[in-house]
Design an enzyme around this catalytic site. Structure first.
Site, PDB file in Angstrom:
ATOM      1  N   SER A 169       0.867  -1.187   0.000  1.00 16.34           N
ATOM      2  CA  SER A 169       0.000   0.000   0.000  1.00 16.34           C
ATOM      3  C   SER A 169       0.897   1.227   0.000  1.00 16.34           C
ATOM      4  CB  SER A 169      -0.858   0.008   1.280  1.00 16.34           C
ATOM      5  OG  SER A 169      -1.432   1.291   1.491  1.00 16.34           O
ATOM      6  N   TYR A 177      -1.384  -1.616  10.160  1.00 16.52           N
ATOM      7  CA  TYR A 177      -1.477  -1.823   8.700  1.00 16.52           C
ATOM      8  C   TYR A 177      -0.214  -1.280   8.018  1.00 16.52           C
ATOM      9  CZ  TYR A 177      -3.773  -1.538   4.051  1.00 16.52           C
ATOM     10  OH  TYR A 177      -4.121  -1.678   2.727  1.00 16.52           O
TER      11      TYR A 177
HETATM   12  N1  LIG Z   1      -8.783  -0.710  -1.459  1.00 12.57           N
HETATM   13  C1  LIG Z   1      -7.772   0.099  -1.184  1.00 12.57           C
HETATM   14  O1  LIG Z   1      -7.925   1.342  -1.148  1.00 12.57           O
HETATM   15  C2  LIG Z   1      -6.399  -0.463  -0.937  1.00 12.57           C
HETATM   16  C3  LIG Z   1      -5.308   0.439  -0.902  1.00 12.57           C
HETATM   17  C4  LIG Z   1      -4.032  -0.063  -0.704  1.00 12.57           C
HETATM   18  C5  LIG Z   1      -3.830  -1.421  -0.563  1.00 12.57           C
HETATM   19  N2  LIG Z   1      -4.900  -2.282  -0.591  1.00 12.57           N
HETATM   20  C6  LIG Z   1      -4.634  -3.703  -0.465  1.00 12.57           C
HETATM   21  O2  LIG Z   1      -5.169  -4.373  -1.591  1.00 12.57           O
HETATM   22  C7  LIG Z   1      -5.432  -5.736  -1.250  1.00 12.57           C
HETATM   23  C8  LIG Z   1      -6.787  -6.146  -1.785  1.00 12.57           C
HETATM   24  O3  LIG Z   1      -7.808  -5.432  -1.110  1.00 12.57           O
HETATM   25  P1  LIG Z   1      -9.157  -4.946  -1.797  1.00 12.57           P
HETATM   26  O4  LIG Z   1      -9.087  -3.487  -1.889  1.00 12.57           O
HETATM   27  O5  LIG Z   1      -9.430  -5.732  -3.024  1.00 12.57           O
HETATM   28  O6  LIG Z   1     -10.195  -5.285  -0.624  1.00 12.57           O
HETATM   29  P2  LIG Z   1     -11.412  -6.332  -0.501  1.00 12.57           P
HETATM   30  O7  LIG Z   1     -11.853  -6.220   0.904  1.00 12.57           O
HETATM   31  O8  LIG Z   1     -12.380  -6.095  -1.604  1.00 12.57           O
HETATM   32  O9  LIG Z   1     -10.720  -7.762  -0.759  1.00 12.57           O
HETATM   33  C9  LIG Z   1      -9.913  -8.401   0.184  1.00 12.57           C
HETATM   34  C10 LIG Z   1     -10.190  -9.885   0.106  1.00 12.57           C
HETATM   35  O10 LIG Z   1      -9.279 -10.547   1.002  1.00 12.57           O
HETATM   36  C11 LIG Z   1     -10.003 -11.521   1.710  1.00 12.57           C
HETATM   37  N3  LIG Z   1      -9.330 -11.803   2.987  1.00 12.57           N
HETATM   38  C12 LIG Z   1      -9.210 -10.976   4.046  1.00 12.57           C
HETATM   39  N4  LIG Z   1      -8.568 -11.600   5.028  1.00 12.57           N
HETATM   40  C13 LIG Z   1      -8.262 -12.839   4.589  1.00 12.57           C
HETATM   41  C14 LIG Z   1      -7.615 -13.952   5.156  1.00 12.57           C
HETATM   42  N5  LIG Z   1      -7.131 -13.926   6.415  1.00 12.57           N
HETATM   43  N6  LIG Z   1      -7.464 -15.060   4.414  1.00 12.57           N
HETATM   44  C15 LIG Z   1      -7.947 -15.105   3.151  1.00 12.57           C
HETATM   45  N7  LIG Z   1      -8.591 -14.094   2.565  1.00 12.57           N
HETATM   46  C16 LIG Z   1      -8.753 -12.970   3.282  1.00 12.57           C
HETATM   47  C17 LIG Z   1     -11.403 -10.947   1.891  1.00 12.57           C
HETATM   48  O11 LIG Z   1     -12.373 -11.946   2.168  1.00 12.57           O
HETATM   49  C18 LIG Z   1     -11.603 -10.275   0.543  1.00 12.57           C
HETATM   50  O12 LIG Z   1     -12.192 -11.159  -0.389  1.00 12.57           O
HETATM   51  C19 LIG Z   1      -5.285  -5.815   0.272  1.00 12.57           C
HETATM   52  O13 LIG Z   1      -4.039  -6.397   0.587  1.00 12.57           O
HETATM   53  C20 LIG Z   1      -5.302  -4.366   0.711  1.00 12.57           C
HETATM   54  O14 LIG Z   1      -4.618  -4.167   1.913  1.00 12.57           O
HETATM   55  C21 LIG Z   1      -6.181  -1.815  -0.777  1.00 12.57           C
END
Ligand SMILES: NC(=O)c1ccc[n+]([C@@H]2O[C@H](COP(=O)([O-])OP(=O)(O)OC[C@H]3O[C@@H](n4cnc5c(N)ncnc54)[C@H](O)[C@@H]3O)[C@@H](O)[C@H]2O)c1
Length: 254
Positions: free
Chosen positions: A146, A159
């Protein structure tokens, strides 16, 4: 097709960026091991991939649990014979408010959980996945950190620490396993419109207020990250390892 004959594990593929990647990677010829801890979400992704003509299986995994990750690796290899792409995408963040607080207000249990899901998971998939990738002749590991790993912020300290650890460990793995033809790169997304940030963004959307305004003047879409991951997964990036790619609409360039 850019990923023809390749086998990809994508963690957290039941939602957001992981689901977008499952659909895009499969369109480019990869067979997908859809990993998520929520079966209803993982199954839905498999259905979408198959509807689009692709091949995928769902493997229920809590990525912070060793036995689950070992099963993920074993089942992928027994089903598809190899692992070429390991995409560590699963993560938790804004959907759990206390864990996104500053160090003083973060309960110890939340700190440990956030580190376990975001960072220990990367250690586990590497520990059990890399030996199989070496057997396949190498491959590409993509880690989603991130922009929180690169800039300080007032909250989200667990985080931030976990994502910073992912950036550092990506570099170390790149150095260690480059000679085995394993490339390891890290993506640092900015604000991406997924369920993760919905609790924060949805109320702002309703009142017409912007969230983390970037020069590109919109939130990122899951496909913005999945397309970057596609490049890192494909042989087009074969000279690239140990890199950190910022995909944030220019937010941290300001
Ligand atoms: N959305 C944002 O603004 C953002 C910004 C920076 C980084 N990220 C990172 O991007 C990645 C994807 O996130 P996203 O935005 O698609 O969110 P999201 O919540 O849509 O998807 C995350 C997925 O991970 C799964 N998950 C969570 N914990 C888990 C576990 N212990 N075991 C297996 N699966 C698990 C959830 O069920 C979900 O399907 C993450 O690592 C997040 O930290 C997101």
């Amino acid at each position: 097709m850019r990923l023809k004959n390749k086998v990809a594990i994508i963690t957290g593929a039941g939602s957001g960026q992981g689901r977008a990647a499952a659909l895009i990677f499969s369109r480019e010829g990869a067979r997908i091991a859809v990993s998520d801890w929520k079966p209803e979400l993982g199954d839905e992704t498999v259905t979408l991939v198959k509807k689009a003509g692709g091949e995928a299986i769902f493997i229920r995994t809590d990525v912070s649990e060793s036995a689950d990750v070992q099963n993920l690796v074993r089942t992928t290899v027994s089903t598809y014979g190899r692992i070429d792409i390991l995409y560590n995408n699963a993560g938790v963040g804004f959907s759990s408010p206390l864990s996104m607080s500053d160090v003083i207000n973060t309960p110890e249990a939340d700190w440990d959980r956030v580190i376990a899901i975001n960072l220990r998971s990367m250690y586990l998939t590497a520990k059990y996945g890399i030996p199989e990738m070496i057997k396949s002749g190498g491959g590409s590991i993509i880690n989603t950190a991130s922009i929180a790993a690169l800039i300080g912020s007032e909250a989200a300290h667990a985080y931030t620490a976990a994502k910073g650890g992912m950036v550092a460990l990506s570099r170390a793995l790149a150095v260690e396993f480059g000679p085995k033809n394993i490339r390891v790169n890290c993506i640092c997304p900015g604000a991406i419109d997924t369920p993760m940030i919905a609790p924060v963004v949805d109320p702002l959307k309703k009142s017409g207020q912007p969230f983390m305004t970037s020069p590109i003047r919109r939130l990122g879409m899951p496909e913005d990250i999945a397309n970057c991951a596609l490049y890192l997964a494909s042989d087009e990036s074969s000279f690239m390892t140990g890199a950190t790619l910022v995909v944030d609409g220019g937010y941290i360039a300001q």
